[in-house]
Design a protein around this motif. Structure first.
Motif, PDB file in Angstrom:
ATOM      1  N   VAL A  75     115.011 -14.409 -50.116  1.00  0.00           N
ATOM      2  CA  VAL A  75     115.118 -12.625 -49.994  1.00  0.00           C
ATOM      3  C   VAL A  75     114.095 -12.164 -50.299  1.00  0.00           C
ATOM      4  CG1 VAL A  75     116.196 -10.544 -51.570  1.00  0.00           C
ATOM      5  CG2 VAL A  75     117.356 -13.294 -51.541  1.00  0.00           C
ATOM      6  N   PHE A  76     113.544 -11.703 -49.549  1.00  0.00           N
ATOM      7  CA  PHE A  76     112.024 -11.061 -49.420  1.00  0.00           C
ATOM      8  C   PHE A  76     112.147  -9.422 -50.112  1.00  0.00           C
ATOM      9  CE2 PHE A  76     113.713 -10.426 -45.610  1.00  0.00           C
ATOM     10  CZ  PHE A  76     113.407  -8.933 -44.617  1.00  0.00           C
ATOM     11  N   LEU A  77     113.062  -8.615 -49.872  1.00  0.00           N
ATOM     12  CA  LEU A  77     113.260  -7.310 -50.443  1.00  0.00           C
ATOM     13  C   LEU A  77     114.574  -7.018 -50.964  1.00  0.00           C
ATOM     14  CD1 LEU A  77     112.109  -4.244 -50.216  1.00  0.00           C
ATOM     15  CD2 LEU A  77     112.649  -3.924 -47.970  1.00  0.00           C
ATOM     16  N   SER A  78     115.196  -6.218 -51.855  1.00  0.00           N
ATOM     17  CA  SER A  78     116.344  -5.862 -52.485  1.00  0.00           C
ATOM     18  C   SER A  78     116.259  -5.087 -53.322  1.00  0.00           C
ATOM     19  CB  SER A  78     116.570  -6.911 -53.142  1.00  0.00           C
ATOM     20  OG  SER A  78     115.681  -7.745 -54.333  1.00  0.00           O
ATOM     21  N   TYR A  86     110.495  -6.551 -54.403  1.00  0.00           N
ATOM     22  CA  TYR A  86     109.896  -7.696 -53.470  1.00  0.00           C
ATOM     23  C   TYR A  86     109.727  -9.044 -53.417  1.00  0.00           C
ATOM     24  CZ  TYR A  86     107.799  -2.993 -51.322  1.00  0.00           C
ATOM     25  OH  TYR A  86     107.826  -1.510 -51.006  1.00  0.00           O
ATOM     26  N   GLY A  87     109.852 -10.208 -52.757  1.00  0.00           N
ATOM     27  CA  GLY A  87     110.411 -11.164 -52.309  1.00  0.00           C
ATOM     28  C   GLY A  87     108.697 -11.915 -52.582  1.00  0.00           C
ATOM     29  N   ARG A  95     103.779  -6.203 -45.496  1.00  0.00           N
ATOM     30  CA  ARG A  95     104.639  -5.327 -44.369  1.00  0.00           C
ATOM     31  C   ARG A  95     105.480  -5.162 -44.281  1.00  0.00           C
ATOM     32  NH1 ARG A  95     103.766  -8.644 -40.387  1.00  0.00           N
ATOM     33  NH2 ARG A  95     103.985 -10.571 -41.584  1.00  0.00           N
ATOM     34  N   VAL A  96     106.553  -4.436 -45.367  1.00  0.00           N
ATOM     35  CA  VAL A  96     107.660  -4.097 -45.181  1.00  0.00           C
ATOM     36  C   VAL A  96     108.231  -3.166 -46.086  1.00  0.00           C
ATOM     37  CG1 VAL A  96     108.492  -6.065 -46.819  1.00  0.00           C
ATOM     38  CG2 VAL A  96     110.065  -5.272 -44.676  1.00  0.00           C
ATOM     39  N   ALA A  97     109.165  -1.903 -45.829  1.00  0.00           N
ATOM     40  CA  ALA A  97     109.615  -1.195 -46.367  1.00  0.00           C
ATOM     41  C   ALA A  97     110.715  -0.293 -46.476  1.00  0.00           C
ATOM     42  CB  ALA A  97     108.702   0.096 -47.099  1.00  0.00           C
ATOM     43  N   PHE A  98     111.688  -0.145 -47.426  1.00  0.00           N
ATOM     44  CA  PHE A  98     113.276   0.646 -47.277  1.00  0.00           C
ATOM     45  C   PHE A  98     112.654   1.849 -46.476  1.00  0.00           C
ATOM     46  CE2 PHE A  98     114.647  -1.938 -50.173  1.00  0.00           C
ATOM     47  CZ  PHE A  98     115.986  -2.476 -50.246  1.00  0.00           C
ATOM     48  N   VAL A  99     113.124   2.007 -45.486  1.00  0.00           N
ATOM     49  CA  VAL A  99     112.895   3.741 -44.815  1.00  0.00           C
ATOM     50  C   VAL A  99     112.925   4.695 -45.800  1.00  0.00           C
ATOM     51  CG1 VAL A  99     114.187   4.825 -42.571  1.00  0.00           C
ATOM     52  CG2 VAL A  99     113.359   2.342 -42.621  1.00  0.00           C
ATOM     53  N   SER A 109     118.389   0.599 -44.690  1.00  0.00           N
ATOM     54  CA  SER A 109     117.269   0.087 -43.420  1.00  0.00           C
ATOM     55  C   SER A 109     115.999   0.372 -43.495  1.00  0.00           C
ATOM     56  CB  SER A 109     117.859   1.673 -41.951  1.00  0.00           C
ATOM     57  OG  SER A 109     118.438   1.511 -41.460  1.00  0.00           O
ATOM     58  N   ILE A 110     115.670  -1.143 -43.083  1.00  0.00           N
ATOM     59  CA  ILE A 110     113.544  -1.136 -43.287  1.00  0.00           C
ATOM     60  C   ILE A 110     112.783  -0.956 -41.945  1.00  0.00           C
ATOM     61  CG2 ILE A 110     114.316  -3.397 -45.238  1.00  0.00           C
ATOM     62  CD1 ILE A 110     113.952  -4.560 -43.371  1.00  0.00           C
ATOM     63  N   ARG A 111     111.899  -1.017 -42.519  1.00  0.00           N
ATOM     64  CA  ARG A 111     110.851  -1.161 -41.268  1.00  0.00           C
ATOM     65  C   ARG A 111     109.714  -1.965 -41.813  1.00  0.00           C
ATOM     66  NH1 ARG A 111     109.564   2.671 -37.647  1.00  0.00           N
ATOM     67  NH2 ARG A 111     111.046   3.801 -38.420  1.00  0.00           N
ATOM     68  N   VAL A 112     108.838  -3.103 -40.763  1.00  0.00           N
ATOM     69  CA  VAL A 112     108.709  -4.279 -40.766  1.00  0.00           C
ATOM     70  C   VAL A 112     107.285  -3.650 -39.899  1.00  0.00           C
ATOM     71  CG1 VAL A 112     107.523  -6.558 -40.112  1.00  0.00           C
ATOM     72  CG2 VAL A 112     110.189  -5.797 -41.307  1.00  0.00           C
ATOM     73  N   ALA A 113     106.072  -3.607 -40.566  1.00  0.00           N
ATOM     74  CA  ALA A 113     104.607  -3.006 -39.658  1.00  0.00           C
ATOM     75  C   ALA A 113     104.315  -4.818 -39.450  1.00  0.00           C
ATOM     76  CB  ALA A 113     104.038  -2.456 -40.423  1.00  0.00           C
ATOM     77  N   ASP A 114     103.525  -4.373 -38.299  1.00  0.00           N
ATOM     78  CA  ASP A 114     102.629  -5.111 -37.724  1.00  0.00           C
ATOM     79  C   ASP A 114     102.924  -6.711 -37.511  1.00  0.00           C
ATOM     80  OD1 ASP A 114     100.132  -6.417 -36.927  1.00  0.00           O
ATOM     81  OD2 ASP A 114      98.881  -6.674 -39.335  1.00  0.00           O
ATOM     82  N   LEU A 115     103.857  -6.904 -36.673  1.00  0.00           N
ATOM     83  CA  LEU A 115     104.823  -7.775 -36.574  1.00  0.00           C
ATOM     84  C   LEU A 115     103.378  -8.849 -35.688  1.00  0.00           C
ATOM     85  CD1 LEU A 115     108.026  -6.542 -34.533  1.00  0.00           C
ATOM     86  CD2 LEU A 115     108.163  -7.654 -37.317  1.00  0.00           C
TER      87      LEU A 115
END
Length: 346
Positions: A75-78, A86-87, A95-99, A109-115
């Motif tokens: 679980v990396f985000l809750s 944050y997990g 690199r992740v956050a809720f929209v 929904s979430i947004r992941v940056a710099d894949l």
């Protein structure tokens, strides 16, 4: 009848509890191919049913499932009770956050940056109320094709053949190569006649070059997540056909140069023979001078100067006798006539 009425009333009373409390507005399981370095929004909007009047708040969890990391769920985000957590262990924390600022307002929904390629895996969005709704997104991260190199091999002359080559040194396979001519008259990426696919994926063979093949060619390298291009300009020149006059002039010039070379070699041979003859004559004269002294000289007579270094073609020799009494003998070589003066006796 009374029993049936009681059962109906009981069913109506339990109906709100049997309805789904949370519903995610998604298209089922999504499959995404994304480029390394890009950003992506993983959607998870949800709806709370009107019948859900429970006091508990909404709970949201995002879970990453990858073949490389088996074991407990990651679980990396809750979100719970208006708090975002944050997990750890997934490499996504920075690199992740809720929209939405408040995911409890029906959008998880979430947004992941710099894949990165290590982000490849299955992502689950779980929204909890009285029940749990799950939405899955399968993400595959690949590298775009690197900027290719374009070059040509062969003579760029009319009537000849040329091979256009294109190669990309980076990018996730499979890579597809496609050539297009960008000059006027060939819109839409069409190629003129006389072009064939080469042996290698990025090769294009053009036979029987004409002025119609002149222009700019573009090679496009693609895979599932992107493309890169390079361009090459072709300008076929006219074929040089020698005329009859040109061939005759070449023959004359070649004959003259050959004759000059032959004369030079002949002159060099004659000069070498003359020099050899003169050297032998001087050696014989020295021998005659030694004989005239009766062999009483303390050392043999010596050539004071060679013919080629003497002025007026005269070679000088010196005969040495005892007690420093010297007499000279001269060999005259002018005009091919030899005159010899014998050395006087003691």
């Amino acid at each position: 009848m009374a029993g049936h009425g009681a059962s109906l009333l009981l069913l109506l009373g339990l109906l709100p509890a049997l309805l789904v409390a949370v519903r995610i507005n998604g298209k089922g399981r999504e499959v995404l191919y994304l480029a390394k370095g890009d950003s992506v929004k993983l959607g998870c909007p949800y709806v709370l049913e009107p019948e859900d009047n429970g006091p508990q708040g909404v709970g949201i969890e995002w879970i990453q499932i990858t073949p490389e990391r088996p074991g407990p769920e990651n679980v990396f985000l809750s979100y719970h009770d208006h708090h975002v957590n944050y997990g750890s262990g997934s490499g996504l924390q920075d690199r992740v956050a809720f929209v939405q600022t408040d995911p409890g307002q029906r959008d998880a929904s979430i947004r992941v940056a710099d894949l990165q390629e290590s982000d490849t895996g299955t992502y689950q969005c779980r929204v909890k109320k009285n029940t749990v709704a799950v939405h899955e997104v399968i993400v595959t991260v690949q590298e775009k094709p690197a900027v290719p190199q374009c070059w040509s091999e062969g003579e760029l002359i009319e009537g000849g053949s040329v091979l256009l080559r294109c190669f990309s040194r980076g990018g996730t396979a499979p890579l597809a190569y496609q050539w297009a001519k960008l000059a006027e008259g060939y819109g839409g990426g069409r190629l003129p006649s006389g072009t064939l696919q080469g042996r290698a994926p990025g090769d294009l063979l053009i036979r029987s070059l004409t002025s119609a093949h002149a222009g700019t060619y573009q090679c496009r390298v693609t895979n599932r997540v992107g493309y890169s291009v390079c361009q090459l300009n072709l300008s076929p020149g006219p074929r040089c056909v020698p005329t009859a006059g040109g061939r005759q002039a070449g023959i004359i010039v070649g004959s003259i140069l050959g004759s000059l070379l032959l004369l030079s070699l002949l002159g060099l041979l004659i000069w070498a023979l003359i020099a050899r003859y003169q050297r032998k004559e001087c050696q014989r004269a020295c021998s005659d001078c030694r004989s005239s002294t009766g062999g009483t000289m303390p050392r043999p007579c010596q050539a004071c100067a060679h013919h080629s270094y003497s002025p007026h073609g005269i070679s000088y020799m010196q005969c040495q006798h005892g007690d420093s009494d010297e007499r000279a003998a001269a060999l005259l070589c002018n005009d091919g006539i030899r005159h010899q003066v014998t050395c006087p006796g003691l």
